[in-house]
Structure formats: structure tokens, C-alpha cells
Design an enzyme around this catalytic site. Structure first.
Site, short mmCIF file in Angstrom:
data_model
loop_
_atom_site.label_atom_id
_atom_site.label_comp_id
_atom_site.label_asym_id
_atom_site.label_seq_id
_atom_site.Cartn_x
_atom_site.Cartn_y
_atom_site.Cartn_z
N ASP A 56 54.86 1.15 -3.90
CA ASP A 56 54.55 0.97 -5.31
C ASP A 56 55.28 -0.23 -5.92
OD1 ASP A 56 53.62 1.29 -7.84
OD2 ASP A 56 54.82 3.06 -8.31
N ASP A 58 49.73 -4.62 -8.55
CA ASP A 58 50.31 -3.29 -8.34
C ASP A 58 49.70 -2.63 -7.11
OD1 ASP A 58 51.49 -0.85 -8.57
OD2 ASP A 58 50.61 -0.32 -10.50
#
Ligand SMILES: *[C@@H]1O[C@H](CO)[C@@H](O)[C@H](O)[C@H]1NC(C)=O
Ligand SMILES: *[C@@H]1O[C@H](CO)[C@@H](O)[C@H](O)[C@H]1NC(C)=O
Ligand SMILES: *[C@@H]1O[C@H](CO)[C@@H](O)[C@H](O)[C@H]1NC(C)=O
Ligand SMILES: *[C@@H]1O[C@H](CO)[C@@H](O)[C@H](O)[C@H]1NC(C)=O
Ligand SMILES: *[C@@H]1O[C@H](CO)[C@@H](O)[C@H](O)[C@H]1NC(C)=O
Length: 409
Positions: free
Chosen positions: A77, A289
Site C-alpha cells: 500500500d 496508489d
């Protein structure tokens, strides 16, 4: 390398600064020892490496925590900072396939003291228990993780094939985790810019470099790919394009911001912001992301793309909740090449980047307007990054992309 790391900590211990807490001391010793270890790994042309497995819209990487080492599969992440995993004893835990991490069973686990610099610097997410344990609370759209900040030994693979043990990584030991999370993972590996992310904690030893390759996220595929940290994370070859990394406070200083100038459908280009003059795109208008599945773009740009796609795609449109652009199709539909124009880097997106099958005979567009799903800032999500080797170089302040068959990488 393991014994070397430990011996450097011993050698460094005379520098112990008694006004700092024990863990700050360890933390500093750790940074120095890792940068020392890295000189070694450079000599042996080795750097940290782990496998990435595709989950359900997310990508998981393998690390181990504790002594003895317990495997943790965490979401890769880049959009958050903390490394956390579900821990015993568990007040609230979602179901996970791997055993929970139990700090009582690890000889190297320590709670992080509230007096530590690390805890003090993180007032926004920490509280303190009676026993002086620094506590964190991370909210998510659908829930939260709460628990103790701990310090643990992390074990990770390397390009030489040996396991590397890194002492004193700060992580969240989640005793109270509420929300919807996939069962395959034991939670999250935050790779953002903030001080608690794995990237920042490894900073000295990886020269601010890491790269990953995401395989197509299809059912029944067991393909894995790699995430690299350090000297091996360089993306440099024919076909590589790079775009500047922009540092920004809002909406979150932890994000990796890029500048998206526009998106083309076939040969027709649409500006990120149609009302701005040519060449005046605001810097850092989207962040990249790996932990978000879809791509979110400004609503005006989204409308432009949807009308151009409707003209270009010869298939029956079906209505789908949320106004998502979907088509009825058993097979892959014929979609035009969609090009994301980042400053200095054009990314040609293939159909697996831009459409996904959501049902037996329905395929849907992978982009959504900002404002949907509670997203309030543009995001370049993980499906759009499939089959690119994506390299972050925090020192040179750029992100590089190279078209790559990630199943072979
Ligand atoms: C010891 O740590 C304190 C607090 O972090 C710092 O202000 C001081 O300069 C340090 N002293 C030395 C000798 O490093
Ligand atoms: C860590 O802190 C928590 C909360 O204060 C406490 O319950 C636990 O026993 C501590 N664990 C260790 C290993 O000290
Ligand atoms: C990480 O390393 C880079 C280059 O060595 C340096 O400029 C930067 O300040 C470091 N960041 C942190 C959080 O230590
Ligand atoms: C993936 O792995 C599972 C479990 O090991 C196995 O049953 C399945 O056949 C594999 N699928 C492919 C496409 O290799
Ligand atoms: C678009 O550009 C105009 C004019 O430069 C500006 O006022 C507006 O805030 C921009 N909108 C977005 C979403 O960037």
C-alpha cells in the site's frame, strides 16, 4: 548478514544516548546498522526483495515478523504509512487464513514507549496505556484498526536468495480491527512517505528506491511477481518513461503525487482540466496508489472519457449500480488504447488496465469520477498499473514506468 547486523548494534551501543528511550536508541542503531548492512549488500549486488501475490483487487506481499518468524501477508500500500497486522489477543478481528501474530510468543517483541520520539511524533494516531504503551488508531472507510505500536524483527527475502533479518521495525499490533478486509491477507504494509512506513524505516539502506510489478488480477491465476527495495529497484531500460514525484501536504503528505496532464482515447486527447489553459496543469494533481483498485479522475474528465468510449466501443451498454460504465460481453470487448499522459511520461493502457469483468457477461470501466466511493482526490489505482514495472526514486524525485510482463518478472 544477520550476525553482522547484530554485531554492528553491539559496536554502536557505546553511542547510547541516555536521554533517549531504549527504543529510540534501538531505532537509531537500527538505521545505522542497516546502512552499514547495505554497503555489504551492494558489494554482493543484493537488495531486499519479496513476492507479490494478486488477491481480490489487492496485492499482497510476504514478510515475516518476530522470533520465531511468523509469516505476514500484507497489502502492498503506497497510499498509507503504518505496517500493521492482526494480533493476539484479539478483541475484534476479521477472518484471516494465516494464524494471527502473537506478541507473547515472540522473544523480540517490545511495546513502543509513549516517551519515545517515534510515538511523540505521531500524536495524531497515538494514545497511551497505563503501562506506557504507545497506541495507534487508523480509520478506514469501512472500519478501523486499533492496537499497540510494537517494535519487532522483520525478515524479508533478498535478491541473493537469502533471508535478511532487520531488527527493530516499528509496526502496529492490531488487537481491535473492524471492517471489510480480504481473508488472504493479515493486513497492511504501508509504503507511503510518512515516517512510520516501511520505506521510511528502511530509508537509509534502500537509497529511497523501490519498485514493483503487478500481475493481471485474474481468477485462477497463481502468478506472482516481485517487489524490490534498494539497489535492485532501478527501472532503467529501453521503453522506460519517468514523471516527477511531487511533494504536497494536501490532502495527505504521505501520498506520492504525480502530475496528470490528460488522458487520450485512441488519438483524441482530453485535458485533465478542460477549463485550464494549455500547459497550466496543476502539479501533483493525482497520487499513485498500489492499495486502491480503481482509478479516480475529475468528474469533467470522466464525462469526456465516457462519451468518447461510448462512441468507440461497439457493445451493448448495461446499467450498473453507481452509474459505472459497463458493457454486456462474454469475452473481452474491443477497447481503444487509452493513454494516461503524465508530465514527461505517456502510459499506454491495455484493456486489462482499463476494463474488468465484474460478472459472467459484464465488463466495466476501471475509472470513476472523484466523489464516488467516498474518494475526494484523484487516484491512479493498481489496475491501471498492471504489467508496468513501477519504480519509485525518492532521491531523484521521480516515478518510472516500463511496460513489462509481470508474470515473468
Ligand atoms: C541525546 O538525545 C537528546 C534527545 O533526543 C538530544 O537533544 C541530544 O542532542 C542527544 N545527545 C547526543 C550527544 O547525541
Ligand atoms: C504491551 O502493552 C499492552 C498494553 O499496554 C500490554 O497488554 C502487553 O502485555 C504489553 N506486551 C509486552 C510484551 O510488554
Ligand atoms: C531518505 O533518504 C534521502 C536520501 O538519502 C534523504 O534525502 C531523506 O531525507 C531521507 N528521508 C528520511 C525520512 O529519512
Ligand atoms: C493455483 O493454486 C491452487 C492451489 O494450490 C491450485 O488448486 C490451482 O490449480 C492453481 N491454479 C493454476 C491456474 O495453476
Ligand atoms: C481547472 O482550472 C481552473 C482554471 O485554471 C481552476 O480554477 C480550477 O480550480 C481547475 N480545476 C481542477 C479540478 O483542477
Amino acid at each position: 548478514m544477520v550476525s553482522l547486523l547484530i554485531s554492528y548494534i553491539v559496536i554502536l551501543s557505546p553511542f547510547y544516548n541516555s536521554s533517549q528511550t531504549r527504543f529510540d536508541h534501538m531505532y537509531n542503531a537500527f538505521s545505522r546498522s542497516v546502512s552499514r548492512a547495505n554497503r555489504m549488500s551492494l558489494e554482493s549486488k543484493s537488495s531486499f526483495q519479496s513476492n507479490i501475490i494478486a488477491g481480490d483487487g489487492e496485492y499482497l506481499m510476504k514478510i515475516s515478523l518476530g522470533t520465531p518468524a511468523i509469516e505476514v501477508l500484507g497489502v502492498v500500500d503506497t497510499g498509507s504509512d503504518v505496517v500493521w497486522t492482526q494480533c493476539e489477543p484479539c478483541e475484534n478481528c476479521y477472518k484471516q487464513n494465516l494464524p494471527l501474530f502473537d506478541p507473547q510468543q515472540s522473544s523480540t517483541y517490545r511495546n513502543l514507549s509513549c516517551k519515545s520520539y517515534t510515538c511523540k511524533a505521531l500524536e495524531t494516531l497515538s494514545g497511551c496505556t497505563d503501562q506506557d504503551t504507545c497506541q495507534y488508531s487508523i480509520p478506514y472507510g469501512s472500519g478501523s484498526s486499533n492496537g499497540d505500536l510494537g517494535v519487532e524483527t522483520l525478515t524479508i527475502g533478498s535478491t541473493s536468495g537469502h533471508l535478511v533479518t532487520i531488527p527493530r521495525i516499528v509496526f502496529g499490533c492490531g488487537h481491535n480491527n473492524i471492517g471489510k478486509f480480504g481473508e488472504a491477507g493479515s493486513r497492511l504494509i504501508g509504503l507511503g512517505r510518512g515516517s512510520l512506513s516501511l520505506i521510511s524505516q528502511l530509508n537509509q539502506s534502500i537509497y529511497g528506491k523501490f519498485s514493483y510489478c503487478l500481475v493481471p488480477n485474474t481468477e485462477n491465476s497463481n502468478a506472482t511477481s516481485k517487489i524490490n527495495f534498494g539497489s535492485n529497484a532501478m527501472v532503467s531500460s529501453n521503453g522506460v518513461v519517468s514523471t516527477p514525484l511531487v511533494a504536497k501536504e494536501d490532502p495527505n503528505p504521505s501520498f506520492y503525487y504525480l502530475t496528470l496532464e490528460g488522458i487520450s482515447i485512441g488519438s483524441k486527447k482530453f485535458a485533465y482540466n478542460a477549463s485550464s489553459k494549455a500547459g497550466t496543469t496543476e502539479e501533483g494533481n493525482i497520487f499513485i496508489d498500489s492499495g486502491t483498485t480503481l482509478t479516480y479522475i475529475p468528474p469533467e474528465l470522466y464525462e469526456d472519457l465516457v462519451s468518447a468510449l461510448e462512441k468507440a466501443i461497439d457493445a451493448e451498454r448495461v446499467s450498473f449500480p453507481g452509474g459505472i460504465l459497463c458493457y454486456k460481453s462474454k469475452d473481452d470487448i474491443d477497447v481503444p488504447i487509452i493513454t494516461a499522459h503524465f508530465a514527461g511520461a505517456d502510459l499506454k493502457l491495455q484493456s486489462f488496465n482499463t476494463f474488468r469483468s465484474v460478472d459472467d457477461d459484464v465488463v466495466c470501466f476501471n475509472m470513476m469520477p472523484v466523489g464516488s466511493n467516498g474518494v475526494n482526490f484523484p487516484i491512479f489505482g493498481n489496475m491501471a498499473q498492471i504489467n508496468f514495472l513501477v519504480g519509485y526514486d525518492l532521491k531523484a524525485k521521480k516515478v518510472s514506468f516500463m511496460p513489462t510482463d509481470c508474470t515473468k518478472h
